[in-house]
Design an enzyme around this catalytic site. Structure first.
Site, PDB file in Angstrom:
ATOM      1  N   GLY A   1       0.829  -1.190   0.000  1.00 20.12           N
ATOM      2  CA  GLY A   1       0.000   0.000   0.000  1.00 20.12           C
ATOM      3  C   GLY A   1       0.863   1.238   0.000  1.00 20.12           C
ATOM      4  O   GLY A   1       2.070   1.174   0.262  1.00 20.12           O
TER       5      GLY A   1
ATOM      6  N   GLN B   1       3.023   9.902   1.937  1.00 16.66           N
ATOM      7  CA  GLN B   1       4.361   9.328   1.786  1.00 16.66           C
ATOM      8  C   GLN B   1       5.108   9.863   0.565  1.00 16.66           C
ATOM      9  O   GLN B   1       6.326   9.736   0.479  1.00 16.66           O
ATOM     10  CB  GLN B   1       4.272   7.797   1.659  1.00 16.66           C
ATOM     11  CG  GLN B   1       3.850   7.107   2.929  1.00 16.66           C
ATOM     12  CD  GLN B   1       3.771   5.608   2.698  1.00 16.66           C
ATOM     13  OE1 GLN B   1       2.742   5.100   2.297  1.00 16.66           O
ATOM     14  NE2 GLN B   1       4.855   4.904   2.930  1.00 16.66           N
TER      15      GLN B   1
ATOM     16  N   CYS C   1       7.273  -0.744   6.345  1.00 19.22           N
ATOM     17  CA  CYS C   1       6.761   0.462   5.701  1.00 19.22           C
ATOM     18  C   CYS C   1       7.841   1.051   4.810  1.00 19.22           C
ATOM     19  O   CYS C   1       8.998   1.145   5.219  1.00 19.22           O
ATOM     20  CB  CYS C   1       6.367   1.471   6.776  1.00 19.22           C
ATOM     21  SG  CYS C   1       5.794   3.042   6.118  1.00 19.22           S
ATOM     22  N   LEU C   2       7.463   1.463   3.608  1.00 19.03           N
ATOM     23  CA  LEU C   2       8.435   2.076   2.693  1.00 19.03           C
ATOM     24  C   LEU C   2       9.030   3.355   3.284  1.00 19.03           C
ATOM     25  O   LEU C   2      10.132   3.742   2.933  1.00 19.03           O
ATOM     26  CB  LEU C   2       7.768   2.395   1.349  1.00 19.03           C
ATOM     27  CG  LEU C   2       7.306   1.202   0.501  1.00 19.03           C
ATOM     28  CD1 LEU C   2       6.431   1.667  -0.656  1.00 19.03           C
ATOM     29  CD2 LEU C   2       8.504   0.422  -0.025  1.00 19.03           C
TER      30      LEU C   2
ATOM     31  N   HIS D   1      -2.902   0.512   8.285  1.00 13.95           N
ATOM     32  CA  HIS D   1      -1.558   1.098   8.145  1.00 13.95           C
ATOM     33  C   HIS D   1      -1.606   2.354   7.260  1.00 13.95           C
ATOM     34  O   HIS D   1      -1.042   3.396   7.616  1.00 13.95           O
ATOM     35  CB  HIS D   1      -0.622   0.030   7.552  1.00 13.95           C
ATOM     36  CG  HIS D   1       0.781   0.482   7.335  1.00 13.95           C
ATOM     37  ND1 HIS D   1       1.851  -0.038   8.035  1.00 13.95           N
ATOM     38  CD2 HIS D   1       1.310   1.415   6.495  1.00 13.95           C
ATOM     39  CE1 HIS D   1       2.969   0.563   7.631  1.00 13.95           C
ATOM     40  NE2 HIS D   1       2.667   1.439   6.698  1.00 13.95           N
ATOM     41  N   GLU D   2      -2.295   2.247   6.116  1.00 13.96           N
ATOM     42  CA  GLU D   2      -2.328   3.383   5.185  1.00 13.96           C
ATOM     43  C   GLU D   2      -3.195   4.525   5.725  1.00 13.96           C
ATOM     44  O   GLU D   2      -2.863   5.693   5.548  1.00 13.96           O
ATOM     45  CB  GLU D   2      -2.831   2.940   3.805  1.00 13.96           C
ATOM     46  CG  GLU D   2      -1.991   1.851   3.129  1.00 13.96           C
ATOM     47  CD  GLU D   2      -0.490   2.126   3.126  1.00 13.96           C
ATOM     48  OE1 GLU D   2      -0.094   3.296   3.063  1.00 13.96           O
ATOM     49  OE2 GLU D   2       0.278   1.146   3.210  1.00 13.96           O
TER      50      GLU D   2
ATOM     51  N   HIS E   1      -1.223   6.564   7.999  1.00 12.01           N
ATOM     52  CA  HIS E   1      -0.364   7.542   7.299  1.00 12.01           C
ATOM     53  C   HIS E   1      -1.130   8.833   7.027  1.00 12.01           C
ATOM     54  O   HIS E   1      -0.586   9.924   7.145  1.00 12.01           O
ATOM     55  CB  HIS E   1       0.093   6.989   5.947  1.00 12.01           C
ATOM     56  CG  HIS E   1       1.321   6.137   6.003  1.00 12.01           C
ATOM     57  ND1 HIS E   1       2.513   6.583   6.518  1.00 12.01           N
ATOM     58  CD2 HIS E   1       1.556   4.876   5.584  1.00 12.01           C
ATOM     59  CE1 HIS E   1       3.417   5.615   6.417  1.00 12.01           C
ATOM     60  NE2 HIS E   1       2.869   4.567   5.865  1.00 12.01           N
TER      61      HIS E   1
HETATM   62 NI    NI Z   1       3.709   2.717   5.419  1.00 11.36          NI
END
Ligand code: NI
Length: 173
Positions: free
Chosen positions: A46, A51, A94-95, A136-137, A140
């Site tokens: 995701g 981000q 997470c990226l 998670h998203e 963010h």
């Molecule tokens: Ni993430």
């Protein structure tokens, strides 16, 4: 379309709250296209607009989550309506938080509402990994990182590690 740069901790932009989208215009479409390109190059389950430096309430997620194929979906203005139960999301990553994997406590089942890229209402009943990805998203989009939800000890170690790396990079310049 080019890929977008993924911001990483401790970039303060990641702490922004995303703004609701009133009108899905061409500019928003372009951001979504850029996010699709970006997640194709940087495989993840995701990606939230925050981000990639855009404070708009957009996320994309892989509906097939981790199977051989990717099936990317767009969710705009997502809201968690109900939550049920708890589960441990094992080795979440997470990226935007590179080189960290940790267990996170999440709701086991959630009901999410939002709209798709055409503005049509979406209602997603998610459980298991899909519920984890969406939580998670959506985190963010509220300026929260999974780092905030892990044990204080692990978080402390990670922060120290990042500080050291930043110092080293600074000395190289
Ligand atoms: Ni993430």
């Amino acid at each position: 379309m080019t890929t977008m740069e993924i911001l990483t901790y401790p970039d303060t932009f990641l702490r922004q709250s995303a703004k609701q989208i009133e009108n899905i215009d061409e500019k928003i479409q372009q951001i979504i296209n850029g996010m699709y390109e970006t997640i194709t190059v940087n495989p993840g389950l995701g990606l939230a607009a925050i981000q990639v430096g855009v404070d708009k309430s957009i996320l994309i997620y892989d509906e097939l989550h981790g199977q051989e194929k990717q099936l990317l979906k767009t969710l705009i203005n997502p809201r968690i309506i109900t939550r049920e139960g708890t589960l441990i999301s094992e080795n979440e990553g997470c990226l935007s938080v590179p080189d960290l994997r940790a267990d996170v406590k999440r709701s086991a089942r959630i009901l999410v509402e939002g709209v798709d890229e055409k503005g049509s209402p979406l209602r997603i009943e998610a459980e298991g990994l899909l519920a984890i990805i969406l939580q998670h998203e959506i985190d963010h989009l509220n300026g929260t990182l999974f780092l905030d939800r892990i044990s204080a000890l692990k978080r402390g170690f990670y922060k120290k590690r990042v500080k050291k790396r930043l110092k080293k990079d600074g000395e190289k310049k």
